[in-house]
Design an enzyme around this catalytic site. Structure first.
Site, PDB file in Angstrom:
ATOM      1  N   LYS A 145      -0.650   9.099  32.157  1.00  0.00           N
ATOM      2  CA  LYS A 145      -0.199   8.311  33.190  1.00  0.00           C
ATOM      3  C   LYS A 145      -0.796   6.732  32.969  1.00  0.00           C
ATOM      4  O   LYS A 145      -0.398   5.872  33.333  1.00  0.00           O
ATOM      5  CB  LYS A 145      -0.848   8.565  34.514  1.00  0.00           C
ATOM      6  CG  LYS A 145      -0.225  10.086  34.954  1.00  0.00           C
ATOM      7  CD  LYS A 145      -0.777  10.470  36.392  1.00  0.00           C
ATOM      8  CE  LYS A 145      -0.157  12.093  36.608  1.00  0.00           C
ATOM      9  NZ  LYS A 145       1.012  11.999  37.143  1.00  0.00           N
ATOM     10  N   HIS A 159       7.620  21.920  35.182  1.00  0.00           N
ATOM     11  CA  HIS A 159       7.217  20.553  35.538  1.00  0.00           C
ATOM     12  C   HIS A 159       6.379  19.483  34.577  1.00  0.00           C
ATOM     13  O   HIS A 159       6.126  18.479  35.063  1.00  0.00           O
ATOM     14  CB  HIS A 159       6.259  20.862  37.011  1.00  0.00           C
ATOM     15  CG  HIS A 159       6.828  21.234  38.008  1.00  0.00           C
ATOM     16  ND1 HIS A 159       7.407  20.400  39.143  1.00  0.00           N
ATOM     17  CD2 HIS A 159       7.131  22.368  38.518  1.00  0.00           C
ATOM     18  CE1 HIS A 159       7.994  21.311  40.066  1.00  0.00           C
ATOM     19  NE2 HIS A 159       7.709  22.544  39.526  1.00  0.00           N
ATOM     20  N   LYS A 212       8.797   7.169  46.340  1.00  0.00           N
ATOM     21  CA  LYS A 212       8.142   6.576  47.690  1.00  0.00           C
ATOM     22  C   LYS A 212       8.253   5.238  47.790  1.00  0.00           C
ATOM     23  O   LYS A 212       8.771   4.774  48.756  1.00  0.00           O
ATOM     24  CB  LYS A 212       7.050   7.479  47.959  1.00  0.00           C
ATOM     25  CG  LYS A 212       7.254   9.060  48.114  1.00  0.00           C
ATOM     26  CD  LYS A 212       5.758   9.647  47.858  1.00  0.00           C
ATOM     27  CE  LYS A 212       5.859  11.189  47.611  1.00  0.00           C
ATOM     28  NZ  LYS A 212       4.885  11.951  47.089  1.00  0.00           N
ATOM     29  N   THR A 236       6.998  11.402  41.725  1.00  0.00           N
ATOM     30  CA  THR A 236       7.834  11.492  43.053  1.00  0.00           C
ATOM     31  C   THR A 236       7.368  10.269  43.736  1.00  0.00           C
ATOM     32  O   THR A 236       8.024   9.552  44.675  1.00  0.00           O
ATOM     33  CB  THR A 236       7.642  12.741  43.679  1.00  0.00           C
ATOM     34  OG1 THR A 236       6.334  13.112  43.488  1.00  0.00           O
ATOM     35  CG2 THR A 236       8.504  13.629  43.128  1.00  0.00           C
ATOM     36  N   LYS A 287      -1.947   7.932  41.852  1.00  0.00           N
ATOM     37  CA  LYS A 287      -1.408   9.181  41.310  1.00  0.00           C
ATOM     38  C   LYS A 287      -2.563   9.869  40.821  1.00  0.00           C
ATOM     39  O   LYS A 287      -3.750   9.534  40.732  1.00  0.00           O
ATOM     40  CB  LYS A 287      -0.428   8.946  40.328  1.00  0.00           C
ATOM     41  CG  LYS A 287      -0.772   7.935  39.088  1.00  0.00           C
ATOM     42  CD  LYS A 287       0.183   7.452  38.260  1.00  0.00           C
ATOM     43  CE  LYS A 287       1.384   6.674  38.491  1.00  0.00           C
ATOM     44  NZ  LYS A 287       2.403   7.269  39.049  1.00  0.00           N
ATOM     45  N   ARG A 288      -2.530  11.154  40.316  1.00  0.00           N
ATOM     46  CA  ARG A 288      -3.643  11.551  39.669  1.00  0.00           C
ATOM     47  C   ARG A 288      -4.066  11.020  38.386  1.00  0.00           C
ATOM     48  O   ARG A 288      -3.194  10.161  37.725  1.00  0.00           O
ATOM     49  CB  ARG A 288      -3.023  13.171  39.447  1.00  0.00           C
ATOM     50  CG  ARG A 288      -3.242  14.317  40.410  1.00  0.00           C
ATOM     51  CD  ARG A 288      -4.652  14.375  41.043  1.00  0.00           C
ATOM     52  NE  ARG A 288      -5.730  15.080  40.198  1.00  0.00           N
ATOM     53  CZ  ARG A 288      -5.956  15.995  40.366  1.00  0.00           C
ATOM     54  NH1 ARG A 288      -5.553  16.970  41.406  1.00  0.00           N
ATOM     55  NH2 ARG A 288      -6.883  16.758  39.598  1.00  0.00           N
TER      56      ARG A 288
END
Ligand code: 26Q
Length: 768
Positions: free
Chosen positions: A514, A330, A620, A616, A508-509
């Site tokens: 990110k 992942h 969504k 992911t 998100k985390r």
């Protein structure tokens, strides 16, 4: 499922009486929740039993995380009785919404854990025999609060409301042995319902308990200290979920958790096989195992150990293991790839370490170049290499990610066994992520194309010719969802977000790669631009953030503090707050995600290209009719392929450019050439914000100081990000814009987890 209101209410009231000594008029919320859930459990038992007893090859999904979220609404939806239960409760003057207070089962950190939960639901819906095996953490992912803008963590007591959806199975308990202790692994089974199909699969979560009842006398007298100590430590193993996401922590307790999960699950499976009268040599005809990242990879040497313990020679055990195991990667980030100190494993699990060493010797004996192929090197065990060496299939989670695995991360292994490597692009369950979280939009779609899309998401493409006629209803539903979210944020976070603003969302985390910092800097850019008049006619926009930072991740926590400071500055500015609002919602989790995803106008997916394996959340938002503002990273690439790049807002360096840029990158130069960027970035160090702990100035240093500043190219991508983001915000509101939203929705079929699990079943598990 046949649902009869009177029978259901009678069952519920019976449970209230027998277990809580109350009735409908005196029951509290918690009692009612438990009684309703248990009444449903009674109804589904025959289906659960029938599904379990079917004889066929099964897949066991081994994962340290299952981020299930709140069970009750999802379960009722999958059983097709959500409306029925809701109206049954109304008939006794109760509102089903009171279950909104029930805790999430947050037994996971983020994407990897939520993916496992989606796959369980999709497999049940596709009638695939997939069993989840995980850990029943007593405390899940911490609860987040903010104090003076800083993140604080509290224990997540998720069992506070009880656990009516689990069944403890003492008769299936097994003993797990470490060098210094023996503990009992006791399973709790949760039913996983397929969507309206009578299938009930199982998620088995192991809890650790003392082997013997705690010996108080010995403890008091401190006699036989080590024995009492054993009992004292036993429960500790499953006490708490490690709150790290995409970062490895080398704690021995984490290794204990991993082995506890692996050993208990494999003992359980071998026991069942034997009880069914099958020879262990036939294991791979009855079982296939999916390793969810490296966290359960210690199951490989554990299976070898168990099989050899039954008298099987190493070579045969190895052959069986190599038929049974498959491995999903992942992440490509070096800091997340698990490596364990050889001595640590050898100390804690001597027999397991011997099996790992035997694998290393076997690899050497094949004449492989030891510089390229190793499991143990420099007294370190490389879990990913062990997984690849033994597994039948290895997969990445999006096309671009799998290609990077083949070309870079695991290049040598790929060249040695190219047939092992496959791509399985991630997916999400459309039941939770459209039907449940956005019932109005789901009903609108039903009214246009029927309900076939519930289990065949590709059918959404039938919406494409209908987009013009969908526009008014789509806009109305989105604006109603925004109104609801705005009220919730007011209540939960105390911030006023006018619902007519554009909702620009990044949830998100929290991680440097990110790039929440990039988003934050853009907000400040707009803020100063509005103030000094260089940004004109700015369309009123609310910037929403939600994220948890690992408690030990200093720079991630600094980003949270920074954004909270920005929010305070912007929201209290009388002038600018007419055009902008900023909120960092506290304790973002699955249930909060459900409320946010249906109300977003912009989905921020802005990781540095090459870093986000898939993502992911991006799927969504797409499924709920939201355009992506993002880089060509992870599944964003495939989202653009499906929906058209012109219907999304893409910016920034590509993977290829990232490689090239890094060689001559000088962030300080970029800052000097861009005064507006300099102004925004400067707030980290110029005293604009309270920085008593100095974390903001450390964050500043990480971008422009030291010897590898700005590792994730925040500054490099800044100008292009602003250009595209401004363009997006100016496009907003036109019919063209809402058409883009609907084209995304209509193109989301590929991202159903139903498709993902079908791909796994066909290409990896070979199950029907
Ligand atoms: C490892 C060792 C010790 C402690 C913790 C960990 C650990 C825990 C969780 C390491 C990594 C994780 C989680 C990783 C993760 O969530 N990865 C995400 O997986 C998603 C599903 O495939 C992808 O969509 C995301 O891109 C990826 O970041």
């Amino acid at each position: 499922m046949k649902f009869e209101r009177e029978v259901f209410l009678k069952e519920t009231e019976g449970i209230l009486a027998s277990e809580y000594a109350c009735d409908f008029s005196t029951a509290g919320k918690k009692e009612l929740y438990n009684a309703v859930s248990k009444a449903v459990m009674r109804m589904v038992y025959p289906d659960w039993k029938a599904t379990r007893e079917k004889e066929r090859k099964r897949c066991a999904y081994f994962s340290a995380e299952f981020l299930m979220g709140r069970a009750i609404f999802n379960n009722l939806l999958d059983l097709g009785i959500l409306d029925e239960v809701s109206s049954a409760l109304s008939s006794i003057k109760e509102d089903i919404d009171l279950f909104e207070e029930v805790e999430d089962a947050a037994l996971g950190n983020g994407g990897l854990g939520r993916l496992a939960a989606c796959y369980l639901e999709s497999a049940a819906t596709k009638n695939l025999p997939l069993d989840g095996y995980g850990i029943r953490y007593r405390y899940g992912l911490f609860r987040q609060t903010f104090e003076n803008g800083y993140q604080h963590e509290e224990g997540d007591d998720w069992l506070r409301w009880g656990d009516p959806w689990s069944v403890k199975r003492e008769e299936d308990a097994v003993v797990v042995t470490f060098a210094d202790q023996k503990v009992l692994a006791v399973p709790y089974d949760m039913p996983v319902f397929g969507y309206k199909n009578g299938v009930v699969n199982t998620l088995r979560l192991w809890s650790s308990e003392p082997v013997r009842p705690f010996d108080f006398n010995a403890f008091n007298e401190m006699k036989g200290e080590s024995k009492a100590q054993d009992n004292f430590n036993a429960t500790k193993i499953t006490d708490v979920l490690y709150p790290n996401d995409n970062t490895m922590v080398g704690k021995i307790l984490r290794l204990r958790q991993q082995y506890f999960l692996a050993s208990a699950s494999l003992q359980d499976i071998l026991k069942k096989l034997k009880a069914a009268g099958k020879p262990l040599s036939a294991l791979s005809s009855f079982y296939t195992f999916q390793l969810n990242d490296t966290h359960p990879v210690i199951a490989i040497p554990e299976l070898l150990r168990l099989l050899e313990g039954e008298g099987m020679p190493f070579e045969e055990a190895f052959r069986i293991a190599s038929q049974c195991f498959n491995f999903t990667n992942h992440t490509i980030m070096a800091e997340a790839l698990e490596k364990w100190d050889s001595l640590a494993i050898a100390d804690l699990l001597p027999e397991v370490y011997e099996e790992i060493a035997a694998c290393q010797r076997r690899l050497e004996s094949e004449g492989a170049d030891p510089a390229k192929f190793y499991i143990i090197r420099d007294n370190t065990v490389h879990m990913a290499n062990l997984a690849i060496y033994v597994s039948a299939k290895v997969n990445g989670v999006a096309e671009i990610h799998t290609n990077i695995l083949k070309r870079e991360t695991f290049r040598d292994w790929y060249e040695r066994s190219p047939e092992k490597f496959v791509n399985i692009t991630n997916g999400i369950t459309p039941r939770r992520w459209l039907l449940l979280n956005n019932p109005a939009l789901a009903a609108l779609i039903d009214s246009k194309i029927g309900d076939g899309w519930h289990t065949d998401l590709k059918e959404l493409k039938k919406l494409k010719p209908l987009i013009p006629e969908l526009l008014p209803d789509f806009k109305r539903i989105k604006s109603e969802n925004k109104k609801k979210l705005s009220e919730y944020i007011k209540m939960h976070d105390g911030v006023e977000i006018p619902p007519e603003f554009i909702f620009d969302v990044q949830v998100k985390r929290l991680h440097e790669y990110k790039r929440q910092l990039l988003n934050a800097l853009s907000v400040l850019y707009f803020y100063f631009g509005i103030k000094d008049g260089t940004v004109k006619n700015f369309p009123p926009t609310a910037f929403l953030f939600g994220a948890k930072a690992a408690p030990g991740y200093f720079l991630a926590k600094a980003v949270i503090k920074f954004i909270n400071e920005i929010a305070a500055l912007v929201n209290s500015d009388e002038e600018v707050s007419k055009y902008m609002r900023v909120v960092f919602v506290a304790n973002y989790n699955v249930s909060y995600a459900e409320k946010i995803v249906c109300a977003a106008d912009v989905s921020e997916q802005i990781s540095m290209a090459g870093m986000e394996a898939s993502g992911t959340g991006n799927m969504k938002f797409m499924l709920n009719g939201t355009v992506t503002l993002g880089t060509l990273d992870g599944a964003n690439v495939e989202i653009c392929e499906e929906a058209g790049r012109a219907n999304n807002y893409i910016f920034g360096a590509t993977v290829e450019e990232v490689e090239a840029v890094k060689r001559f990158y000088c962030p300080r130069e970029i800052v000097e050439q861009n005064p507006a960027l300099k102004r925004a970035l400067g707030t980290l160090a110029d005293g604009t914000f309270e920085d008593g702990t100095g974390m903001l100035s450390k964050l500043y240093e990480s971008i422009v100081g030291g010897h590898s500043p700005d590792r994730y190219l925040v500054l490099y991508d800044f100008a292009d990000y602003i250009r595209v983001k401004e363009g997006l915000l100016r496009d907003y509101g036109s019919d063209e814009y809402f058409k883009k939203c609907l084209i995304n929705l209509a193109s989301a079929g590929k991202f159903s987890a139903d498709r993902s699990v079908s791909d796994y079943a066909r290409l990896v598990w070979k199950i029907k």
